[in-house]
Design an enzyme around this catalytic site. Structure first.
Site, PDB file in Angstrom:
ATOM      1  N   ASP A   5       0.843  -1.195   0.000  1.00 22.25           N
ATOM      2  CA  ASP A   5       0.000   0.000   0.000  1.00 22.25           C
ATOM      3  C   ASP A   5       0.876   1.241   0.000  1.00 22.25           C
ATOM      4  O   ASP A   5       1.781   1.379   0.816  1.00 22.25           O
ATOM      5  CB  ASP A   5      -0.911  -0.001   1.240  1.00 22.25           C
ATOM      6  CG  ASP A   5      -1.782   1.239   1.301  1.00 22.25           C
ATOM      7  OD1 ASP A   5      -2.576   1.450   0.364  1.00 22.25           O
ATOM      8  OD2 ASP A   5      -1.646   2.015   2.270  1.00 22.25           O
ATOM      9  N   GLU A  55      -1.580  -0.757  -5.967  1.00 23.45           N
ATOM     10  CA  GLU A  55      -2.751  -0.113  -6.550  1.00 23.45           C
ATOM     11  C   GLU A  55      -2.294   0.784  -7.696  1.00 23.45           C
ATOM     12  O   GLU A  55      -1.122   1.116  -7.811  1.00 23.45           O
ATOM     13  CB  GLU A  55      -3.497   0.691  -5.497  1.00 23.45           C
ATOM     14  CG  GLU A  55      -2.681   1.839  -4.926  1.00 23.45           C
ATOM     15  CD  GLU A  55      -3.262   2.379  -3.638  1.00 23.45           C
ATOM     16  OE1 GLU A  55      -4.484   2.542  -3.583  1.00 23.45           O
ATOM     17  OE2 GLU A  55      -2.492   2.622  -2.701  1.00 23.45           O
ATOM     18  N   ASP A  95      -3.797   1.438   6.801  1.00 22.81           N
ATOM     19  CA  ASP A  95      -2.911   1.068   5.696  1.00 22.81           C
ATOM     20  C   ASP A  95      -2.696  -0.443   5.601  1.00 22.81           C
ATOM     21  O   ASP A  95      -2.629  -1.006   4.511  1.00 22.81           O
ATOM     22  CB  ASP A  95      -1.565   1.779   5.833  1.00 22.81           C
ATOM     23  CG  ASP A  95      -1.721   3.288   5.745  1.00 22.81           C
ATOM     24  OD1 ASP A  95      -2.722   3.734   5.148  1.00 22.81           O
ATOM     25  OD2 ASP A  95      -0.860   4.011   6.273  1.00 22.81           O
TER      26      ASP A  95
END
Ligand SMILES: [Zn+2]
Length: 490
Positions: A249, A333, A424
């Protein structure tokens, strides 16, 4: 979208008339010389399996003579680029004639013969041709991918760079220390004083060299080599046949959070540099424009930027190498959404906050770039999860979707199952699970004998539905080196 208006409309002058304009008006030499030579068919370069292009960068210290020669080379590259640009745009705007790479090269031959520009002969012609090649690439990006029109290169603003192809330098490997040796550039008499901070793969001749000088006045030579890199053995989750996966992340509180709770932040060193940089920038604004002192502060800022990017690069290299070694599937991501999500974050002045953000953004982009090519090198897969995947809001325990959360919320409790989450870490776990799901989708649809491509982008995965699986084997990017090749943009 403003560029589309500048795009030339397709009413080009062609054939005999175009030839005449090129010869008589634009002064582009004839091709006859090349016509007499028998055309040899181009032999396509076949790469061995598992060889990848890899860039090694070394610092070097030129002698005074070499520094002068390089100064001339950088200047000549800029001049030739600008002249080629002027020729191509004039040809189009005045005469509606298209001038391509080969013609700019023939024009270069003319410039070298001309009285006023004979100094071009002091610079290797292959280096100048590379400059025209870069111009051609800039035009291709403009025509094909809608980039902006190529711009003139300006001294002090554009990067000082010169590219030497295989015929433009001599390489003698040191038998006592393979992977290092003597590099002599064309038009120079003595080899460069290179600090070999590491070795090139032994017995390999660099494909090309690029010599640069950064704004802090440091010289570097980057060697592009074709290196054989065997994929690492596959890693499985302990006690299973499942590939080991990690969710990564990208955040603001920590630069990177892994699904096992590990957090990586910018090194403290970097923060100190950032503070110093902010101070310098304030100072710069107080100095009078064009003054000697302003120039000095500018130099200092350039050195700081160089330091920051070196520290960042080292840290990210270590981190990405570790991640790629220990995992088979790496999930991140989509960067565009990650940077959209970042709010106005940061303490202190607005300028410092802006700097922090800039450094963070640059680090994310570099992290992804490094992950991409390392996955290709070592036979791993990078999964890029789609921008609409709710990695933060979803509870990783029960998959219930919670409400939208402000950036400041660091901890939350799932209303459906009562699980307590670190924001997170929860996002990283969600990314890992979603990435593994996509990865399995692809491996299940893969025809036998095919390997999983090094990069899977969720937005491009429609092609992997079982019905399209046979087409996907061919269509998908299965060789990474071009996609993730760590070659500096020139
Ligand atoms: Zn829950």
């Amino acid at each position: 979208m403003g560029e589309t208006a500048e795009r030339p409309e397709p009413t080009a002058v062609r054939g005999e008339e175009a030839q005449r304009i090129k010869r008589e008006v634009l002064g582009i030499g004839d091709r006859r010389k090349h016509r007499t030579r028998e055309a040899r068919p181009l032999r396509p370069h076949v790469k061995e399996p598992h060889t990848h292009h890899r860039l090694y960068r070394f610092r070097f210290y030129p002698t005074e003579e070499q520094a002068r020669q390089l100064e001339r080379t950088f200047g000549a590259c800029r001049w030739v680029y600008n002249e080629g640009l002027a020729l191509r745009s004039e040809a189009w705007e005045r005469h509606r004639v298209r001038v391509g790479f080969a013609e700019t090269c023939r024009a270069l031959t003319g410039w070298k013969r001309a009285e006023g520009t004979a100094w071009l002969r002091e610079v290797s012609s292959t280096v100048l041709q590379q400059s025209l090649r870069h111009l051609d690439q800039a035009y291709k990006r403009f025509f094909i991918s809608g980039a902006r029109h190529p711009q003139r290169k300006r001294k002090g603003r554009s990067r000082d760079a010169a590219v030497y192809v295989r015929t433009g330098f001599r390489w003698v490997e040191d038998p006592k220390r393979p992977g290092t040796g003597l590099i002599t550039l064309a038009k120079q008499s003595r080899p460069l004083d290179v600090r070999w901070s590491r070795e090139l793969p032994a017995g390999v001749v660099p494909v090309r060299l690029s010599v640069t000088r950064d704004r802090a006045g440091r010289y570097f030579v980057s060697a592009l080599v074709e290196e054989r890199m065997a994929p690492l053995p596959a890693v499985f989750a302990p006690g299973t046949q499942e590939p080991k996966a990690v969710g990564v992340d990208l955040g603001l509180a920590a630069l990177v959070t892994l699904d096992d709770g590990t957090k990586y932040d910018h090194p403290r060193l970097l923060k100190r540099y950032a503070e110093k940089l902010a101070r310098c920038q304030r100072e710069l604004h107080r100095k009078a424009r064009g003054s000697r002192n302003r120039q000095k502060v500018r130099q200092r800022i350039a050195r700081l930027y160089a330091l920051i990017s070196d520290v960042r690069s080292d840290m990210l290299d270590q981190l990405t190498t570790r991640l790629v070694r220990e995992n088979q599937v790496l999930v991140v991501e989509d960067l565009s959404i990650a940077s959209l999500l970042r709010g106005a974050h940061g303490t202190g002045s607005r300028r410092k906050a802006r700097l922090n953000r800039m450094i963070t953004d640059a680090a994310w982009a570099e992290l992804l770039r490094k992950l991409r090519y390392k996955c290709a090198w070592y036979g791993r897969t990078l999964v890029i999860v789609g921008r609409f995947f709710p990695s933060t809001r979803r509870c990783s325990a029960c998959h219930a979707q919670g409400p939208k959360m402000a950036v400041s919320v660091r901890q939350w409790t799932c209303a459906a199952c009562g699980a307590a989450h670190d924001r997170d870490v929860n996002a990283a776990v969600n990314l890992r699970d979603e990435g593994l799901r996509l990865y399995k989708l692809v491996t299940d649809a893969l025809p036998p004998g095919h390997t999983v491509p090094p990069v899977l982008k969720a937005s491009e995965l429609e092609a992997w539905s079982p019905a399209a699986s046979s087409a996907a084997g061919r269509g998908a990017r299965t060789d990474g080196p071009s996609a993730g090749m760590p070659v500096e943009p020139v």
